[in-house]
Structure formats: C-alpha cells, structure tokens
Scaffold this motif. Structure first.
Motif, PDB file in Angstrom:
ATOM      1  N   VAL A  21       9.501   0.222 -41.589  1.00 14.21           N
ATOM      2  CA  VAL A  21       9.737   1.070 -41.769  1.00 14.21           C
ATOM      3  C   VAL A  21       9.438   1.428 -40.243  1.00 14.21           C
ATOM      4  CG1 VAL A  21       9.178   3.574 -42.817  1.00 14.21           C
ATOM      5  CG2 VAL A  21       9.486   1.394 -44.403  1.00 14.21           C
ATOM      6  N   THR A  26      11.108   7.377 -43.098  1.00 13.33           N
ATOM      7  CA  THR A  26      11.317   6.514 -44.353  1.00 13.33           C
ATOM      8  C   THR A  26      12.442   5.089 -44.593  1.00 13.33           C
ATOM      9  OG1 THR A  26      12.947   8.846 -44.787  1.00 13.33           O
ATOM     10  CG2 THR A  26      10.591   8.972 -44.999  1.00 13.33           C
ATOM     11  N   ALA A  27      11.562   5.071 -46.059  1.00 16.70           N
ATOM     12  CA  ALA A  27      12.955   4.121 -45.750  1.00 16.70           C
ATOM     13  C   ALA A  27      13.342   4.310 -47.812  1.00 16.70           C
ATOM     14  CB  ALA A  27      12.740   3.026 -45.994  1.00 16.70           C
ATOM     15  N   THR A  28      14.136   3.842 -47.943  1.00 17.69           N
ATOM     16  CA  THR A  28      14.743   3.482 -49.306  1.00 17.69           C
ATOM     17  C   THR A  28      15.420   2.325 -49.889  1.00 17.69           C
ATOM     18  OG1 THR A  28      15.688   6.144 -49.727  1.00 17.69           O
ATOM     19  CG2 THR A  28      16.338   4.822 -51.500  1.00 17.69           C
ATOM     20  N   TYR A  30      15.992  -0.165 -52.786  1.00 19.85           N
ATOM     21  CA  TYR A  30      17.214  -0.410 -54.526  1.00 19.85           C
ATOM     22  C   TYR A  30      16.818  -1.398 -54.512  1.00 19.85           C
ATOM     23  CZ  TYR A  30      19.042   4.155 -53.267  1.00 19.85           C
ATOM     24  OH  TYR A  30      19.022   5.468 -52.167  1.00 19.85           O
ATOM     25  N   VAL A  43      14.475   2.484 -57.855  1.00 20.55           N
ATOM     26  CA  VAL A  43      14.593   3.180 -56.627  1.00 20.55           C
ATOM     27  C   VAL A  43      12.655   3.254 -55.821  1.00 20.55           C
ATOM     28  CG1 VAL A  43      15.069   5.075 -55.330  1.00 20.55           C
ATOM     29  CG2 VAL A  43      16.560   3.610 -57.153  1.00 20.55           C
ATOM     30  N   HIS A  45      11.043   4.722 -52.454  1.00 20.74           N
ATOM     31  CA  HIS A  45      11.032   5.846 -51.550  1.00 20.74           C
ATOM     32  C   HIS A  45       9.736   5.193 -50.851  1.00 20.74           C
ATOM     33  CE1 HIS A  45      14.636   8.119 -52.702  1.00 20.74           C
ATOM     34  NE2 HIS A  45      13.480   8.720 -53.508  1.00 20.74           N
ATOM     35  N   SER A  47       6.968   4.828 -46.923  1.00 18.50           N
ATOM     36  CA  SER A  47       7.194   5.327 -45.246  1.00 18.50           C
ATOM     37  C   SER A  47       6.453   4.783 -44.160  1.00 18.50           C
ATOM     38  CB  SER A  47       6.362   6.776 -45.228  1.00 18.50           C
ATOM     39  OG  SER A  47       5.178   6.908 -46.018  1.00 18.50           O
ATOM     40  N   GLU A  71      18.432   1.004 -47.820  1.00 11.45           N
ATOM     41  CA  GLU A  71      18.718   2.517 -46.349  1.00 11.45           C
ATOM     42  C   GLU A  71      17.651   3.485 -45.607  1.00 11.45           C
ATOM     43  OE1 GLU A  71      22.241   4.371 -48.580  1.00 11.45           O
ATOM     44  OE2 GLU A  71      20.465   6.223 -48.426  1.00 11.45           O
ATOM     45  N   TYR A  72      18.140   3.277 -44.726  1.00 12.62           N
ATOM     46  CA  TYR A  72      17.162   4.379 -43.200  1.00 12.62           C
ATOM     47  C   TYR A  72      17.790   5.150 -43.144  1.00 12.62           C
ATOM     48  CZ  TYR A  72      14.648  -0.029 -42.356  1.00 12.62           C
ATOM     49  OH  TYR A  72      14.140  -1.689 -42.628  1.00 12.62           O
TER      50      TYR A  72
END
Length: 222
Positions: A21, A26-28, A30, A43, A45, A47, A71-72
């Motif tokens: 990251v 942040t990054a998500t 999945y 999911v 989240h 940081s 996902e960023y």
C-alpha cells in the motif's frame, strides 16, 4: 491487480501473498479463498502492508484455489495552474520592442505597424492633426519622396518618433510609400516621387520589378 490462486500446499506448508500500500493511501482487497485455511476472504480495506496467508496444518497435501483482487484509488489530477495575465503595458512594451528590432533588421515598416496597431487602438486614436505630423507632411511634400532617415534629419526628430508619426500618417492615407531596392520612400505626390527616386538611383541597375513600380507611379494621378 488480480491474482488467481491454485496451489497445492505440502503438509505443514504456507503460501503468502503480500499486498503493498503506498504511503498515505489505501487499498481494497477482494479475496475469495478457503476460510479457515486462509486469513482473508471477502472485502477488506487496508492502509498498510498486509500479507494474505494460507497455512496447511494437515498432515496431507491441500489444494488452495480462488482469487485475490487488489484495487488502489486513483489519485485526483493535479489542479491546473492558470497562466498569469501580463499587464497591458508589459504586452505593449514587448510587442513594440520586438517590432522595433524586426524593423531595424529588415527595414520593413510593416513589421512595426502590424503589432502596434491593436495596442494603439486600445490606448487612444492618434490622428494626423498634430504639429509634428504636419511638419513631416511639409517636409515630404517639399522633398517629393523621402526615407525615414531623410525625414528625421530634415525635422530634427528622433528615429522612433518619426517612425511612429509616419505610421499614423500612412494609416490615415495622408502619406503613401513605395519600396525600391533596400529603401522605403514616403510621398504624397506619385509623379513627383517617381521623378525624385529615379534621379537618386541608377535606373539601369534597378530590378525589373522596381522599375515597373516606378513607371506605374509616374503614370499615376497625383
């Protein structure tokens, strides 16, 4: 990024997938991995740096399958910085200086008149009804045809002032000009101008184009 997982873990083995990251971001995640076997599903989240791990504690090989997508967020585009607006006087000074240099280099009055015209129109409308311009008209009429240098010498005015007054007079149609060889001559009476110019140059040395211009000038009505 998207990673498809299909590995066979040996007994008491581990599979790890690090998720990096960027700072202040942040990054998500999945994740679709076997629950209980792996530490991430669904999911998430995050940081900071995390590691998705799957551990085989069994005494037999275990298959791990699924996927991990990260996902960023896209950073916003930098704000555009508007170009500073130059003051009108600075623009006028720059245009006049560039025009003056072009005129000195090429002796073409058109290069001076073109950039000055819109600036002068915004400041004031100059007219030929000015003592200095009346004097210039008198000198040109007396000489028949004269260059800027000859006008400046006869009136005792500076080159720049004469250049400006001549431009105003020509713009208003009170002076006309013709370019013969490297020189530009200003006049009010075409026939008289042709006689004066022909008397000051060698007609045989003139290019055909210049000779035709003088012939046309001599045939013009005053």
């Amino acid at each position: 990024m998207n990673v498809t997982v299909f590995v066979v873990l040996a007994p008491l083995a581990m599979w790890m997938f690090p998720v990096y990251v960027p700072p202040n971001s942040t990054a998500t995640i999945y994740a679709s991995l076997p629950p209980g076997l792996c530490n991430a599903t669904g999911v998430i989240h995050v940081s900071q740096l995390v590691a998705i791990a799957c551990v085989n504690k069994a005494l037999a090989p275990t298959t791990v399958s699924g996927y991990v997508a990260v996902e960023y967020p896209k950073p916003p585009p930098p704000p555009s910085v508007p170009a500073p607006e130059a003051p009108i006087l600075a623009v006028a000074a720059g245009a006049a200086a560039a025009a003056g240099l072009s005129h000195v280099a090429s002796n073409r009055r058109e290069l001076l008149a073109a950039p000055l015209a819109p600036i002068v129109a915004r400041i004031k409308r100059a007219t030929g009804e000015d003592p200095a311009r009346r004097e210039i008209l008198r000198v040109v009429e007396q000489l028949g045809a004269a260059t800027l240098a000859q006008i400046a010498k006869a009136t005792g005015k500076g080159w720049g002032a004469v250049q400006w007054h001549v431009y105003v007079l020509e713009r208003e149609g009170r002076l006309r000009s013709i370019r013969i060889g490297p020189m530009t001559y200003y006049f009010t009476n075409p026939k008289k101008a042709a006689e004066v110019i022909l008397a000051s140059v060698d007609p045989d040395a003139l290019p055909l184009e210049d000779r035709e211009k003088l012939d046309f000038l001599a045939a013009s009505a005053s």
